[in-house]
Design a protein around this motif. Structure first.
Motif, PDB file in Angstrom:
ATOM      1  N   UNK A 176     -47.313  32.007 -10.515  1.00 50.97           N
ATOM      2  CA  UNK A 176     -48.663  31.655 -10.939  1.00 50.97           C
ATOM      3  C   UNK A 176     -49.134  30.442 -10.135  1.00 50.97           C
ATOM      4  N   UNK A 177     -50.328  30.470  -9.668  1.00 48.92           N
ATOM      5  CA  UNK A 177     -50.870  29.336  -8.912  1.00 48.92           C
ATOM      6  C   UNK A 177     -51.045  28.132  -9.827  1.00 48.92           C
ATOM      7  N   UNK A 178     -50.769  26.964  -9.294  1.00 50.75           N
ATOM      8  CA  UNK A 178     -50.799  25.762 -10.114  1.00 50.75           C
ATOM      9  C   UNK A 178     -52.167  25.486 -10.707  1.00 50.75           C
ATOM     10  N   UNK A 179     -53.258  25.800  -9.992  1.00 53.55           N
ATOM     11  CA  UNK A 179     -54.579  25.496 -10.514  1.00 53.55           C
ATOM     12  C   UNK A 179     -55.004  26.455 -11.623  1.00 53.55           C
ATOM     13  N   UNK A 180     -54.271  27.554 -11.816  1.00 51.24           N
ATOM     14  CA  UNK A 180     -54.581  28.485 -12.901  1.00 51.24           C
ATOM     15  C   UNK A 180     -53.478  28.510 -13.955  1.00 51.24           C
ATOM     16  N   UNK A 181     -52.573  27.564 -13.867  1.00 47.88           N
ATOM     17  CA  UNK A 181     -51.443  27.542 -14.804  1.00 47.88           C
ATOM     18  C   UNK A 181     -51.920  27.267 -16.229  1.00 47.88           C
ATOM     19  N   UNK A 182     -51.284  27.940 -17.160  1.00 49.36           N
ATOM     20  CA  UNK A 182     -51.586  27.773 -18.578  1.00 49.36           C
ATOM     21  C   UNK A 182     -51.292  26.335 -19.004  1.00 49.36           C
ATOM     22  N   UNK A 183     -52.166  25.774 -19.813  1.00 49.19           N
ATOM     23  CA  UNK A 183     -51.968  24.440 -20.375  1.00 49.19           C
ATOM     24  C   UNK A 183     -51.378  24.591 -21.771  1.00 49.19           C
ATOM     25  N   UNK A 184     -50.475  23.675 -22.127  1.00 46.95           N
ATOM     26  CA  UNK A 184     -49.779  23.720 -23.410  1.00 46.95           C
ATOM     27  C   UNK A 184     -49.905  22.361 -24.076  1.00 46.95           C
ATOM     28  N   UNK A 185     -50.146  22.360 -25.381  1.00 45.01           N
ATOM     29  CA  UNK A 185     -50.223  21.111 -26.134  1.00 45.01           C
ATOM     30  C   UNK A 185     -48.820  20.659 -26.509  1.00 45.01           C
ATOM     31  N   UNK A 186     -48.516  19.393 -26.219  1.00 47.53           N
ATOM     32  CA  UNK A 186     -47.218  18.818 -26.556  1.00 47.53           C
ATOM     33  C   UNK A 186     -47.427  17.504 -27.303  1.00 47.53           C
ATOM     34  N   UNK A 187     -46.402  17.114 -28.036  1.00 46.86           N
ATOM     35  CA  UNK A 187     -46.420  15.829 -28.734  1.00 46.86           C
ATOM     36  C   UNK A 187     -45.074  15.160 -28.504  1.00 46.86           C
ATOM     37  N   UNK A 188     -45.101  13.959 -27.934  1.00 49.93           N
ATOM     38  CA  UNK A 188     -43.875  13.181 -27.743  1.00 49.93           C
ATOM     39  C   UNK A 188     -43.990  11.965 -28.654  1.00 49.93           C
ATOM     40  N   UNK A 189     -43.115  11.850 -29.656  1.00 47.60           N
ATOM     41  CA  UNK A 189     -43.209  10.711 -30.564  1.00 47.60           C
ATOM     42  C   UNK A 189     -42.900   9.393 -29.860  1.00 47.60           C
ATOM     43  N   UNK A 190     -43.540   8.346 -30.330  1.00 42.54           N
ATOM     44  CA  UNK A 190     -43.248   7.008 -29.817  1.00 42.54           C
ATOM     45  C   UNK A 190     -41.896   6.560 -30.356  1.00 42.54           C
ATOM     46  N   UNK A 191     -41.128   5.862 -29.534  1.00 40.69           N
ATOM     47  CA  UNK A 191     -39.848   5.315 -29.982  1.00 40.69           C
ATOM     48  C   UNK A 191     -39.978   3.849 -30.369  1.00 40.69           C
ATOM     49  N   UNK A 192     -41.063   3.220 -29.943  1.00 37.77           N
ATOM     50  CA  UNK A 192     -41.332   1.829 -30.300  1.00 37.77           C
ATOM     51  C   UNK A 192     -42.826   1.573 -30.120  1.00 37.77           C
ATOM     52  N   UNK A 193     -43.262   0.422 -30.524  1.00 37.61           N
ATOM     53  CA  UNK A 193     -44.676   0.064 -30.425  1.00 37.61           C
ATOM     54  C   UNK A 193     -45.165   0.089 -28.970  1.00 37.61           C
ATOM     55  N   UNK A 194     -44.313  -0.351 -28.058  1.00 35.89           N
ATOM     56  CA  UNK A 194     -44.699  -0.439 -26.652  1.00 35.89           C
ATOM     57  C   UNK A 194     -44.440   0.839 -25.855  1.00 35.89           C
ATOM     58  N   UNK A 195     -43.955   1.878 -26.505  1.00 35.14           N
ATOM     59  CA  UNK A 195     -43.675   3.155 -25.853  1.00 35.14           C
ATOM     60  C   UNK A 195     -44.991   3.931 -25.752  1.00 35.14           C
ATOM     61  N   UNK A 196     -45.645   3.868 -24.594  1.00 35.45           N
ATOM     62  CA  UNK A 196     -46.976   4.465 -24.462  1.00 35.45           C
ATOM     63  C   UNK A 196     -47.016   5.733 -23.620  1.00 35.45           C
ATOM     64  N   UNK A 197     -46.011   5.952 -22.768  1.00 32.11           N
ATOM     65  CA  UNK A 197     -46.029   7.138 -21.934  1.00 32.11           C
ATOM     66  C   UNK A 197     -44.637   7.469 -21.422  1.00 32.11           C
ATOM     67  N   UNK A 198     -44.461   8.738 -21.023  1.00 30.73           N
ATOM     68  CA  UNK A 198     -43.203   9.200 -20.450  1.00 30.73           C
ATOM     69  C   UNK A 198     -43.462   9.811 -19.088  1.00 30.73           C
TER      70      UNK A 198
END
Length: 70
Positions: free
Chosen positions: A1-23
């Protein structure tokens, strides 16, 4: 599948601490930063990496619980 037509998926990554803002997520040399603590849409290939990581964390926690005495 071409990257520009790839299916998007909703994900949730829980925070491990107050300062954990991104992975940092990488697939075959391609990288993205995913916000933690809220549902976000990512390309399916990155969602698969996140799902696999969650599974392995659960396996690891189960192993520790069964094999490490306090």
């Amino acid at each position: 599948m071409a990257k520009n037509t790839e299916k998007m998926v909703t994900v949730f990554i829980p925070k491990e601490s107050r300062n954990d803002t991104e992975r940092f997520i990488s697939v075959n040399g391609e990288r993205i930063l995913v916000q933690t603590g809220k549902s976000v849409e990512v390309p399916e290939r990155f969602a698969e990496v996140i799902k696999n990581s969650e599974k392995m964390a659960a396996v690891s926690a189960e192993y520790i619980d069964k094999n490490i005495s306090l």
